[in-house]
Design a protein around this motif. Structure first.
Motif, PDB file in Angstrom:
ATOM      1  N   LEU B  19       0.835  -1.210   0.000  1.00 35.38           N
ATOM      2  CA  LEU B  19       0.000   0.000   0.000  1.00 35.38           C
ATOM      3  C   LEU B  19       0.864   1.253   0.000  1.00 35.38           C
ATOM      4  CD1 LEU B  19      -2.852  -1.121   2.436  1.00 35.38           C
ATOM      5  CD2 LEU B  19      -3.096  -0.546   0.019  1.00 35.38           C
ATOM      6  N   ALA B  20       2.020   1.174   0.683  1.00 27.81           N
ATOM      7  CA  ALA B  20       2.935   2.320   0.681  1.00 27.81           C
ATOM      8  C   ALA B  20       3.459   2.567  -0.736  1.00 27.81           C
ATOM      9  CB  ALA B  20       4.084   2.063   1.643  1.00 27.81           C
ATOM     10  N   CYS B  21       3.841   1.481  -1.439  1.00 30.81           N
ATOM     11  CA  CYS B  21       4.303   1.624  -2.835  1.00 30.81           C
ATOM     12  C   CYS B  21       3.188   2.217  -3.689  1.00 30.81           C
ATOM     13  CB  CYS B  21       4.677   0.262  -3.431  1.00 30.81           C
ATOM     14  SG  CYS B  21       6.135  -0.484  -2.740  1.00 30.81           S
ATOM     15  N   LEU B  22       1.984   1.674  -3.519  1.00 28.27           N
ATOM     16  CA  LEU B  22       0.832   2.106  -4.317  1.00 28.27           C
ATOM     17  C   LEU B  22       0.550   3.586  -4.094  1.00 28.27           C
ATOM     18  CD1 LEU B  22      -1.277   0.711  -6.148  1.00 28.27           C
ATOM     19  CD2 LEU B  22      -2.703   0.422  -4.147  1.00 28.27           C
ATOM     20  N   ASP B  23       0.638   4.001  -2.829  1.00 25.86           N
ATOM     21  CA  ASP B  23       0.362   5.396  -2.489  1.00 25.86           C
ATOM     22  C   ASP B  23       1.389   6.332  -3.110  1.00 25.86           C
ATOM     23  OD1 ASP B  23      -1.169   7.320  -1.141  1.00 25.86           O
ATOM     24  OD2 ASP B  23       0.446   7.517   0.340  1.00 25.86           O
ATOM     25  N   ARG B  24       2.647   5.872  -3.157  1.00 21.79           N
ATOM     26  CA  ARG B  24       3.704   6.705  -3.766  1.00 21.79           C
ATOM     27  C   ARG B  24       3.494   6.819  -5.286  1.00 21.79           C
ATOM     28  NH1 ARG B  24       3.978   7.260   0.583  1.00 21.79           N
ATOM     29  NH2 ARG B  24       5.653   7.336   2.129  1.00 21.79           N
ATOM     30  N   CYS B  25       2.996   5.713  -5.881  1.00 22.68           N
ATOM     31  CA  CYS B  25       2.821   5.707  -7.344  1.00 22.68           C
ATOM     32  C   CYS B  25       1.618   6.527  -7.771  1.00 22.68           C
ATOM     33  CB  CYS B  25       2.608   4.285  -7.865  1.00 22.68           C
ATOM     34  SG  CYS B  25       4.032   3.239  -7.682  1.00 22.68           S
ATOM     35  N   ARG B  26       0.559   6.495  -6.948  1.00 21.63           N
ATOM     36  CA  ARG B  26      -0.708   7.049  -7.415  1.00 21.63           C
ATOM     37  C   ARG B  26      -0.957   8.428  -6.833  1.00 21.63           C
ATOM     38  NH1 ARG B  26      -5.275   3.409  -5.918  1.00 21.63           N
ATOM     39  NH2 ARG B  26      -5.297   4.787  -4.166  1.00 21.63           N
ATOM     40  N   LYS B  27      -0.791   9.410  -7.671  1.00 18.26           N
ATOM     41  CA  LYS B  27      -0.979  10.777  -7.179  1.00 18.26           C
ATOM     42  C   LYS B  27      -2.232  11.407  -7.790  1.00 18.26           C
ATOM     43  CE  LYS B  27       2.773  10.994  -4.682  1.00 18.26           C
ATOM     44  NZ  LYS B  27       2.630  10.902  -3.233  1.00 18.26           N
ATOM     45  N   ASP B  28      -2.970  10.632  -8.593  1.00 18.98           N
ATOM     46  CA  ASP B  28      -4.175  11.232  -9.178  1.00 18.98           C
ATOM     47  C   ASP B  28      -5.347  11.052  -8.212  1.00 18.98           C
ATOM     48  OD1 ASP B  28      -4.558   8.594  -9.388  1.00 18.98           O
ATOM     49  OD2 ASP B  28      -4.922   8.535 -11.538  1.00 18.98           O
ATOM     50  N   ASP B  29      -6.522  11.443  -8.658  1.00 13.44           N
ATOM     51  CA  ASP B  29      -7.661  11.471  -7.734  1.00 13.44           C
ATOM     52  C   ASP B  29      -8.491  10.190  -7.778  1.00 13.44           C
ATOM     53  OD1 ASP B  29      -8.482  11.799 -10.274  1.00 13.44           O
ATOM     54  OD2 ASP B  29      -9.868  13.451  -9.880  1.00 13.44           O
ATOM     55  N   ARG B  30      -7.960   9.134  -8.317  1.00 16.56           N
ATOM     56  CA  ARG B  30      -8.759   7.907  -8.439  1.00 16.56           C
ATOM     57  C   ARG B  30      -9.106   7.358  -7.062  1.00 16.56           C
ATOM     58  NH1 ARG B  30      -6.397   2.519 -10.948  1.00 16.56           N
ATOM     59  NH2 ARG B  30      -6.191   2.087  -8.755  1.00 16.56           N
ATOM     60  N   SER B  31     -10.384   6.989  -6.888  1.00 17.29           N
ATOM     61  CA  SER B  31     -10.784   6.480  -5.579  1.00 17.29           C
ATOM     62  C   SER B  31     -10.269   5.051  -5.416  1.00 17.29           C
ATOM     63  CB  SER B  31     -12.305   6.509  -5.469  1.00 17.29           C
ATOM     64  OG  SER B  31     -12.844   5.718  -6.502  1.00 17.29           O
TER      65      SER B  31
END
Lengths: 153, 522
Positions: B19-31
């Motif tokens: 989840l930490a990796c995912l959070d770093r990768c995803r900076k757009d507003d996708r829910s």
């Protein structure tokens, strides 16, 4: 008009029917797969066998050479021989069988004379897994006695 | 109790890392959605295994090289985790939750019904062996050991190191720890497919699609063994879903995740290199088309950081794959080419293994043909078919004395790696049939079906012709019966090919104005 209506019906019904058929066949196949898995669930390794291998690992040096002798090369004994090789790493493990032809891939050697193999491979420890050495001829024979594993150093 | 608590803690650490990796990768507003959990498990498993690999390479076999960075990331930004939790609560509706619980129940039933301790031969000889070796800090010794070629030293380390991770935290020293990891991959794949579908199609179709995978006999069967095929299927499906979404929507985070997951696939098993190459080619095509280097950078950097050191390690240890010859034209047994499609086709049509999955893929291919825009459509069609075609072709390099036994032994698992993508593709297509078939140009579908069949028959004719030539040249085993049969089959295949092409050319084309497919639905 009739053609268009029929096509529209097919278009509407086809996906649901196709996926429904897939699900029904899949569910039936899954039940069969689980049955098949149960049939193969005869736990080929007992905790006692694992302990025995760990005992050899503790008592021998990492340079020791180990011979594992099994009746055949069927999946059951393939599993036991590979486990021995895994637990005893980095020791060299040689696998011999009375009849190795049961395996699709030849990982084991056919053993005619146990003493000759021990001498040629410079073996330090021999594990007789449901096998024994004929006292007179030195040939490897199947031994069905429980617990079935004997170590010769 | 310690084993259960350890397994839960192990899972929590993997998910936290992911989840930490995912959070770093995803900076757009996708829910956030349930597919994020599947992606997080794949990314977390990769992060944990990479950390463990280098720690074990240096001789450290403890959980701290993994725990320290994960705890650092988690406790460095607690506010961010609270925000993420809120976003999760807001995005998941009641029915999605019910579907998730149903999925968990499906998996639990599977686990309970197939509880045996037997992890399969590969579970002991390959993955279990590697886990043991890593825990003793003897990775290098295992790579240069010539007496255990069955352990596949050339295979990468994600699966064994996740097993080793669960062994470390749960205190068990048997292959049963690998089953926990395997259950994680199984659940993550179902969540990924469900969540991925849920973003594009209705809840009913999402559930149906997920069940189509969850009730796939081969998926059920192999999920209960300790193997890498479900894990690579997860990474490949995640990569395809994100790259398809990137091509349709253009969000950079999707491209980044697709690149990372392609690298995870290659870090899971050797076949993942095909997935990596395909995704790389796609990124390259976009980069050339847009004349920007940006699209290629994520996959290039991730490959350089994660895979290149591993490739250097195996080349320095002179590790040679045992089952295949080096890929060079002089090593190719081209005489096998006509037989491979038959063996592969027989497997894919096996209802007891696949139900109707692959026939449905074949049906969905021409339906997908009419989708717009062009790039996502082409990409999805290619990703659903090309890897399997390429992997089937590798059997010309098989070193097995009875090569078709190799196909029989392994092809089912190769197809399993592609199954989540195939299910995603089929469900996406069947969920919107009107857009494809009911459009004004619906007759065009017939033309495309005939053309696809014609091309398939043509390819088969070419392979059969090559085989006949090889027999005539004395480079393939032959006798008069074989020659006659081969010539007869070639004539028949050529006849069918010509008939199909002729029929395709005669079929009416789309009326003026053309068909309009779903724009960005997929």
């Amino acid at each position: 008009v009739l053609g268009v209506t029929r096509r529209t019906r097919i278009v509407t019904v086809f996906p649901a029917v196709a996926l429904g058929a897939h699900l029904v066949l899949g569910a039936r196949g899954s039940v069969e797969a689980i049955h098949e898995r149960h049939a193969a669930a005869d736990a080929p390794v007992t905790p006692a066998y694992r302990e025995l291998l760990e005992g050899i690992a503790v008592e021998t040096s990492t340079a020791a050479r180990v011979l594992v002798l099994t009746p055949d090369a069927s999946t059951r004994y393939l599993y036991r021989a590979f486990l021995a090789s895994s637990v005893l790493f980095p020791r060299t493990v040689v696998w011999g069988a009375v009849d190795p032809s049961t395996s699709e891939v030849a990982w084991s050697v056919r053993v005619a004379d146990v003493r000759a193999l021990v001498a040629s491979e410079r073996i330090d420890v021999t594990v007789f897994d449901h096998t024994r050495e004929e006292p007179t001829s030195g040939a490897l024979a199947i031994d069905k006695k429980a617990p079935g594993v004997r170590i010769v150093r | 109790v310690r084993a259960v608590l350890g397994a839960i803690a192990g899972l929590a650490v993997i998910l936290a890392a992911g989840l930490a990796c995912l959070d770093r990768c995803r900076k757009d507003d996708r829910s956030p959605g349930l597919d994020d959990l599947g992606v997080a498990y794949a990314l977390g498993a990769a992060a944990v295994s990479v950390l463990m690999f280098w720690a074990a390479w240096l001789g450290h076999a403890s959980p701290w090289p993994v725990l320290a960075p994960v705890l650092l990331v988690v406790f460095a930004s607690p506010r961010r985790w609270i925000e993420l939790g809120r976003a999760w609560r807001a995005s998941i509706d009641r029915w999605t939750l019910v579907a998730a619980l149903a999925l968990a129940l499906l998996m639990a039933v599977n686990v309970v019904l197939t509880r045996p301790s037997w992890p399969g031969v590969d579970g002991v000889a390959i993955w279990g062996f590697k886990a043991r070796v890593a825990l003793r800090g003897e990775i290098r010794a295992s790579l240069v050991d010539p007496s255990r070629p069955w352990s596949h030293p050339e295979y990468p380390w994600l699966v064994p190191l996740i097993e080793a991770w669960f062994e470390l935290v749960s205190g068990t020293r048997t292959e049963s720890a690998g089953r926990v990891a395997q259950m994680g991959f199984h659940a993550a794949t179902l969540l990924l497919v469900f969540g991925g579908l849920r973003r594009s199609v209705s809840l009913a179709w999402s559930i149906a699609g997920t069940l189509a995978l969850g009730l796939l006999p081969s998926f059920v069967y192999w999920s209960t063994f300790e193997d890498a095929d479900v894990a690579i299927g997860l990474a490949w499906a995640g990569s395809v879903i994100h790259l398809h979404r990137w091509l349709a929507r253009g969000a950079r985070s999707d491209a980044l995740l697709a690149a990372l997951l392609a690298v995870v696939a290659a870090w899971t098993k050797r076949e993942g290199v095909v997935a990596l190459a395909l995704q790389g080619a796609c990124f390259l095509a976009v980069a050339v088309h847009s004349r920007r280097i940006g699209p290629v950078l994520p996959i290039a950097i991730a490959t350089l950081v994660v895979l290149t050191p591993w490739w250097l390690v195996i080349s320095s240890c002179d590790v040679v794959p045992r089952d295949f010859l080096p890929v060079r034209i002089e090593n190719a047994h081209l005489d096998r080419l006509p037989w491979i499609p038959i063996l592969v086709g027989r497997e894919l049509l096996s209802v007891t293994h696949w139900a109707l999955l692959w026939p449905l893929v074949a049906v969905a291919l021409p339906l997908r043909w009419k989708e717009r825009p062009l790039l996502p459509r082409l990409y999805l069609v290619t990703s659903a078919t090309a890897p399997l075609a390429i992997l089937s072709g590798t059997y010309v390099f098989s070193t097995w004395p009875i090569w078709y036994e190799h196909v029989r032994n392994s092809f089912e698992r190769l197809a399993l790696q592609q199954a989540p993508v195939a299910v995603f593709f089929v469900t996406m297509t069947l969920a919107a049939p009107r857009s494809f078939m009911g459009a004004p140009g619906g007759r065009d579908v017939k033309k495309v079906i005939l053309l696809v069949l014609g091309v398939l028959c043509g390819v088969y004719s070419l392979a059969q012709g090559a085989y006949l030539v090889l027999m005539l040249m004395g480079r393939a085993e032959s006798n008069s019966t074989r020659l006659t049969a081969s010539a007869g089959i070639l004539c028949l295949a050529l006849g069918v090919t010509l008939t199909l092409f002729k029929a395709a050319l005669r079929a009416p084309g789309p009326p003026p104005g053309g068909a309009v497919g779903p724009s960005n639905k997929a």
